[in-house]
Write an enzyme that holds these catalytic residues in place. Structure first.
Site, PDB file in Angstrom:
ATOM      1  N   SER A 205      -3.823   1.893  -4.676  1.00 55.38           N
ATOM      2  CA  SER A 205      -3.214   0.490  -4.348  1.00 55.38           C
ATOM      3  C   SER A 205      -4.388  -0.474  -4.117  1.00 55.38           C
ATOM      4  CB  SER A 205      -2.530   0.726  -2.645  1.00 55.38           C
ATOM      5  OG  SER A 205      -3.497   0.996  -1.688  1.00 55.38           O
TER       6      SER A 205
ATOM      7  N   HIS B  95       0.879  -1.313  -0.083  1.00 56.54           N
ATOM      8  CA  HIS B  95      -0.020  -0.055   0.066  1.00 56.54           C
ATOM      9  C   HIS B  95       0.928   1.257   0.053  1.00 56.54           C
ATOM     10  CE1 HIS B  95      -2.933   2.995   1.244  1.00 56.54           C
ATOM     11  NE2 HIS B  95      -2.036   3.479   2.212  1.00 56.54           N
TER      12      HIS B  95
HETATM   13  N1  HBI Z   1       0.026   5.143  10.167  1.00 51.34           N
HETATM   14  N2  HBI Z   1       1.721   3.779   9.240  1.00 51.34           N
HETATM   15  C1  HBI Z   1       0.638   4.370   9.122  1.00 51.34           C
HETATM   16  N3  HBI Z   1       0.199   4.419   7.782  1.00 51.34           N
HETATM   17  C2  HBI Z   1      -0.927   5.310   7.364  1.00 51.34           C
HETATM   18  O1  HBI Z   1      -1.277   5.351   6.361  1.00 51.34           O
HETATM   19  C3  HBI Z   1      -1.972   5.804   8.372  1.00 51.34           C
HETATM   20  C4  HBI Z   1      -1.174   5.725   9.629  1.00 51.34           C
HETATM   21  N4  HBI Z   1      -1.777   6.538  10.708  1.00 51.34           N
HETATM   22  C5  HBI Z   1      -2.785   7.150  10.435  1.00 51.34           C
HETATM   23  C6  HBI Z   1      -3.376   7.201   9.033  1.00 51.34           C
HETATM   24  N5  HBI Z   1      -2.675   6.526   8.173  1.00 51.34           N
HETATM   25  C7  HBI Z   1      -4.600   7.991   8.482  1.00 51.34           C
HETATM   26  O2  HBI Z   1      -5.567   7.074   8.163  1.00 51.34           O
HETATM   27  C8  HBI Z   1      -5.221   9.259   9.306  1.00 51.34           C
HETATM   28  O3  HBI Z   1      -5.854   8.585  10.503  1.00 51.34           O
HETATM   29  C9  HBI Z   1      -4.200  10.229   9.564  1.00 51.34           C
HETATM   30 FE    FE Z   2      -2.399   5.151   3.260  1.00 51.79          FE
END
Ligand code: HBI
Ligand code: FE
Length: 303
Positions: free
Chosen positions: A242, A178
């Site tokens: 993705s 992803h």
């Molecule tokens: N953490 N590792 C990781 N990858 C993400 O894509 C991700 C995250 N934490 C929060 C987030 N994405 C978002 O969905 C929002 O909550 C900001």
């Molecule tokens: Fe993401």
């Protein structure tokens, strides 16, 4: 990784927020949500002890990483590479018709091939050269505050483990496939890279309520954004780019109902994030990246 966001939202209330002054003030290991090391029950890898061991081994490498050091190299197994190759193959079949032009252009920079899973360090170097962004490895889903704050310092947290092989086209949480196929290419586009940083900057001093709103803004743009192009609606959000199923759903409503497309207004209340199993019912449709950037700038300035 829609299931997990519910946990995140509950966590907003517990938080005491200190404004970070640099990326060094943001931990990549203190606030890992959701699956952490023990996978939740609906995860395809829940009953697979070998998988859990592998995932936590790779997660622990990330926790040891210090900003400025090279990202630890992971030797991927044949099975992991096969999963990557299958996803890459399926997606590159849909991208020419479903992905936005900027993504197709930046995607070319990386020369992804099915029989080699790229290492985050080399991707980070490409980004650093193109837009000054860097990748920081992370053990799992990071708390939205840390995740968004880091984007203010042009740092994108990436998971490094591969999803479970029983369902290669599905993952309930972010995995390296992803991150690489959804997020990395467009972060090499200067205009897009700036736009993502805007959300990060706005998040630095945001109240809890503003943070929730910014999480939704992130969700409806960086994860699920769509853009008008001459030959129709195209995806720029990583959750779309993705996902083979979600891309098809965006254009044809494969699962029976056509999605709704709406204009994005960051000053309006945004819909609750729909993170049950299934595709988005609505997408926000943008004119172009500079339009998104000026809307986000206006909103960020209002905070
Ligand atoms: N953490 N590792 C990781 N990858 C993400 O894509 C991700 C995250 N934490 C929060 C987030 N994405 C978002 O969905 C929002 O909550 C900001
Ligand atoms: Fe993401």
């Amino acid at each position: 990784y829609r299931f997990i966001v519910t946990t995140q939202l509950a966590d907003f209330n517990k938080q005491v927020h200190k404004i970070p002054q640099s990326i060094h003030d943001i931990s990549n290991g203190d606030h890992i949500l959701g699956f952490g090391v023990e996978l939740a029950e609906h995860h395809p890898g829940f009953h697979d002890e070998e998988y859990k061991k592998r995932r936590s081994y790779i997660g622990n490498l990330a926790k040891l990483h210090k900003i400025g050091e090279p990202i630890p190299h992971v030797e991927y197994s044949d099975e992991e590479i096969k999963i990557w190759g299958e996803i890459l193959g399926k997606l590159t079949y849909l991208h020419p018709t479903h992905a936005c032009k900027r993504y197709l252009d930046t995607f070319q920079l990386f020369n992804f091939v099915p029989d080699r899973l790229p290492c985050l360090q080399e991707l980070s170097e490409v980004l650093m050269m193109r837009t000054g962004w860097q990748i920081r490895p992370v053990a799992g889903l990071l708390h939205p505050t840390d995740f968004l704050n880091a984007m203010a310092f042009r740092t994108f947290h990436c998971t490094q483990y591969v999803r479970h092989g029983s369902q290669p086209m599905y993952t309930p949480e972010p995995d390296i496939c992803h991150e690489i196929l959804g997020h990395i290419p467009l972060l090499a586009d200067p205009e897009f890279a700036n736009l993502v940083q805007l959300i990060g900057l706005a998040s630095l001093r945001a109240s809890k309520q503003e943070m929730l709103h910014l999480t939704k803004l992130y969700w409806y743009t960086v994860e699920f954004g769509t853009v008008k192009e001459r030959d129709g609606v195209k995806a720029f959000g990583a959750g779309l780019l993705s996902s083979f199923g979600e891309l098809q759903h965006m254009l044809s409503g494969e699962d029976g109902s056509m999605p709704i497309f709406e204009d994005l207004d960051p000053f309006k209340k945004l819909p609750k994030m729909d993170h049950k199993c299934g595709f988005q019912k609505r997408y926000f449709l943008c004119e172009n990246f500079s339009d998104v950037a000026s809307k986000l700038t206006a909103y960020a300035k209002s905070l």
